[in-house]
Design a protein around this motif. Structure first.
Motif, mmCIF file in Angstrom:
data_model
loop_
_atom_site.group_PDB
_atom_site.id
_atom_site.type_symbol
_atom_site.label_atom_id
_atom_site.label_comp_id
_atom_site.label_asym_id
_atom_site.label_seq_id
_atom_site.Cartn_x
_atom_site.Cartn_y
_atom_site.Cartn_z
ATOM 1 N N ILE A 97 11.029 6.655 13.607
ATOM 2 C CA ILE A 97 12.291 7.278 13.986
ATOM 3 C C ILE A 97 12.994 6.521 15.120
ATOM 4 O O ILE A 97 14.204 6.278 15.062
ATOM 5 C CB ILE A 97 12.051 8.748 14.389
ATOM 6 N N ASP A 98 12.256 6.169 16.167
ATOM 7 C CA ASP A 98 12.881 5.496 17.315
ATOM 8 C C ASP A 98 13.475 4.148 16.905
ATOM 9 O O ASP A 98 14.570 3.787 17.338
ATOM 10 C CB ASP A 98 11.862 5.304 18.438
ATOM 11 N N ARG A 101 16.649 4.808 14.927
ATOM 12 C CA ARG A 101 17.776 5.201 15.789
ATOM 13 C C ARG A 101 18.359 3.993 16.518
ATOM 14 O O ARG A 101 19.578 3.817 16.575
ATOM 15 C CB ARG A 101 17.304 6.245 16.801
ATOM 16 N N GLU A 102 17.488 3.155 17.072
ATOM 17 C CA GLU A 102 17.959 1.980 17.806
ATOM 18 C C GLU A 102 18.737 1.039 16.881
ATOM 19 O O GLU A 102 19.799 0.524 17.250
ATOM 20 C CB GLU A 102 16.776 1.245 18.430
ATOM 21 N N ALA A 103 18.220 0.817 15.672
ATOM 22 C CA ALA A 103 18.902 -0.070 14.731
ATOM 23 C C ALA A 103 20.248 0.511 14.309
ATOM 24 O O ALA A 103 21.244 -0.215 14.179
ATOM 25 C CB ALA A 103 18.024 -0.310 13.512
ATOM 26 N N GLY A 104 20.304 1.835 14.093
ATOM 27 C CA GLY A 104 21.570 2.470 13.724
ATOM 28 C C GLY A 104 22.618 2.321 14.809
ATOM 29 O O GLY A 104 23.791 2.033 14.533
ATOM 30 N N GLN A 105 22.206 2.509 16.066
ATOM 31 C CA GLN A 105 23.151 2.359 17.178
ATOM 32 C C GLN A 105 23.596 0.915 17.337
ATOM 33 O O GLN A 105 24.761 0.645 17.641
ATOM 34 C CB GLN A 105 22.507 2.888 18.466
ATOM 35 N N LEU A 130 15.779 13.932 12.553
ATOM 36 C CA LEU A 130 14.343 13.907 12.285
ATOM 37 C C LEU A 130 13.538 13.905 13.575
ATOM 38 O O LEU A 130 12.411 14.395 13.615
ATOM 39 C CB LEU A 130 13.985 12.683 11.439
ATOM 40 N N GLY A 131 14.133 13.358 14.644
ATOM 41 C CA GLY A 131 13.464 13.355 15.939
ATOM 42 C C GLY A 131 13.676 14.616 16.740
ATOM 43 O O GLY A 131 13.267 14.697 17.905
ATOM 44 N N GLY A 132 14.347 15.620 16.142
ATOM 45 C CA GLY A 132 14.555 16.891 16.820
ATOM 46 C C GLY A 132 15.741 16.926 17.744
ATOM 47 O O GLY A 132 15.986 17.937 18.414
ATOM 48 N N GLN A 133 16.539 15.857 17.794
ATOM 49 C CA GLN A 133 17.710 15.815 18.678
ATOM 50 C C GLN A 133 18.954 16.188 17.861
ATOM 51 O O GLN A 133 19.822 15.360 17.591
ATOM 52 C CB GLN A 133 17.850 14.429 19.298
ATOM 53 N N ARG A 134 19.053 17.452 17.477
ATOM 54 C CA ARG A 134 20.097 17.877 16.541
ATOM 55 C C ARG A 134 21.474 17.911 17.171
ATOM 56 O O ARG A 134 22.480 17.728 16.482
ATOM 57 C CB ARG A 134 19.726 19.252 15.961
ATOM 58 N N TRP A 135 21.564 18.155 18.475
ATOM 59 C CA TRP A 135 22.875 18.122 19.139
ATOM 60 C C TRP A 135 23.489 16.732 19.014
ATOM 61 O O TRP A 135 24.654 16.570 18.648
ATOM 62 C CB TRP A 135 22.736 18.496 20.619
#
Length: 469
Positions: A97-98, A101-105, A130-135
């Motif tokens: 997941i991490d 996320r980094e690649a997407g950003q 998926l990492g629970g950071q829904r906000w």
């Protein structure tokens, strides 16, 4: 981002200083032959071809190979959007997941087209969810909707946003609006009052004062427990209204100021929402505690209960029934404390031209004050066209209300009021930005009372910002 090319089969990814190489066994070589001991033949790929191979690997489900090739491309050029997107998607599939996320950003920062930004925002949102950071995921899905290359892609982003929001235990809805109003103090339309045949002149601040209302608020809901059929929620609703008097109003009432009419309210609620087993209805029960301030001073404390039943009647009709009770303890004048019991019924039908609704409401307010105790009957109708009008989503409504007061107040006979309210809301979805759009509310309110002091008329035009999905 260009379309994914024809998938190429690859067995391993080798890293070399000059660039990525794809190696595979010669199809003509048979297992156990002398050539088995020879090294695999390697083909040097230019970065463009390597991107196509990585995308093809991803599309056929070879996630580890796609990830390795994408990592090689990213090391060569961190600004390679295609490689970052492949790395994000393959990492998602591998549960990293991490890294996803980094690649997407990184892909978002390097993107130069709406399609690239859309794909980058989607990948980042998926990793965050998926990492629970829904906000944070909701913010990135708003970015995806904003940069979607077409309406179909935008629709997918909006559906994903709603799905993530549904799974988020805390939701926040903000409100803000500014509206000029012809009657910010709910003052009388006349400058005099007739009591017992004698005329009495009303003070300037008892008459209608024009000005500008600024309103801000927030509705915060926290789902503290969820099961397959029911939710338990805590809610906090905050509303503030401040006023600025017009020059005409200042001349009419020199001693008055906008702060005299400032209003604040806070409501804390606890509720249970139960869904029917067949999914065609739901029932909500809620208990609320509240406090109000007017002109900077405490106005009232309150406690209430509410029961709402929503039912689907076939494919086109919806029925809503509401029962409520509230007790208000006035802090400025205990005599005006009151208990109100109300019931409301609304029916909505979806038609080809739009959505039509009818409303019926009754209420009984008991109080020791003859200026407060009354019964009321309200009838309403509304219509929301299916298609935008000049790019705006429109809602039209009208209501008529009658009030019968229990005891005489300033006159020999009990007071009786007739009131009409007309309004429209226009959401300018065509100028949507990140899922927020300007909203214009126009409302007209007129009350005819048997006691002229309560004859009122107001026209207000409000401009605010609202979420379009």
């Amino acid at each position: 981002m260009r379309r994914v090319l024809t998938a190429l089969l690859a067995a391993a990814v080798l890293l070399t200083p000059g660039g990525p190489r794809v190696a595979w066994a010669d199809p003509g070589t048979q297992s156990g032959s002398a050539s088995d001991s020879a090294p695999a033949r390697a083909i040097r790929l230019e970065p463009r071809a390597a991107r196509d191979v990585a995308a093809a690997l991803l599309s056929e489900g070879s996630f580890e190979a796609a990830q390795k090739l994408a990592q090689t491309l990213v090391r060569r050029d961190p600004g390679d959007v295609v490689a970052q997107l492949v790395l994000a998607q393959s990492s998602l599939q591998l549960g990293q997941i991490d890294r996803a996320r980094e690649a997407g950003q990184n892909a978002w920062r390097a993107a130069s087209t709406d399609e690239e930004r859309y794909l980058a925002a989607n990948a980042t949102a998926a990793a965050l969810a998926l990492g629970g950071q829904r906000w944070r995921s909701q913010f990135w899905l708003r970015r995806a909707a904003q940069t979607a290359p077409d309406e179909a892609a935008r629709g997918r982003a909006i559906r994903q946003f709603r799905a993530v929001r549904e799974r988020t235990p805390v939701s926040v809805r903000l409100r803000f609006g500014v509206q000029p109003s012809s009657n910010i103090n709910n003052g009388a339309t006349s400058d005099r009052l007739i009591i017992g045949g004698l005329p009495f002149e009303l003070s300037g601040d008892a008459q209608a004062l024009s000005g500008v209302e600024t309103r801000a608020g927030a509705d915060i809901d926290w789902r503290i427990a969820r099961s397959a059929r029911a939710d338990l929620t805590l809610s906090l609703d905050i509303d503030t209204r401040s006023y600025t008097l017009s020059e005409e109003a200042k001349d009419q009432a020199p001693d008055a100021s906008g702060a005299d009419y400032a209003y604040r309210s806070v409501r804390l609620g606890f509720g249970r929402l139960a869904r029917d087993a067949d999914g065609r209805g739901l029932t909500e029960a809620k208990v609320t505690l509240g406090a109000d301030w007017y002109g900077g001073d405490p106005l009232a404390h309150s406690a209430g209960v509410q029961l709402v039943r929503l039912t689907a009647l076939g494919e086109r009709d919806r029925l809503r029934l509401e029962l409520a009770g509230e007790r208000r303890w006035r802090q400025d004048n205990d005599l005006r404390s009151a208990s109100t019991f109300s019931a409301g019924l609304s029916w909505t039908r979806r038609l080809a031209p739009g959505q039509l609704r009818f409303e019926l409401g009754v209420a009984d307010t008991a109080s020791a004050s003859s200026a407060v105790a009354h019964e009321s009957l309200t009838l309403g109708v509304g219509f929301s066209p299916s298609e935008p009008i000049f790019g705006a989503e429109v809602d039209l409504w009208a209501r008529a209300q009658q009030r019968w007061y229990d005891a005489p107040f300033l006159t020999p006979d009990p007071r009786h009021d007739d009131r009409i309210s007309l309004g429209t809301t226009m959401l300018l979805a065509g100028v949507d930005y990140y899922g927020f759009a300007p909203a214009i509310d126009i409302t007209y309110d007129r009350t005819w009372s048997s006691l002229a002091l309560y004859d009122t008329e107001s026209l207000a035009v409000s401009l605010g910002i609202r979420s379009s999905f």
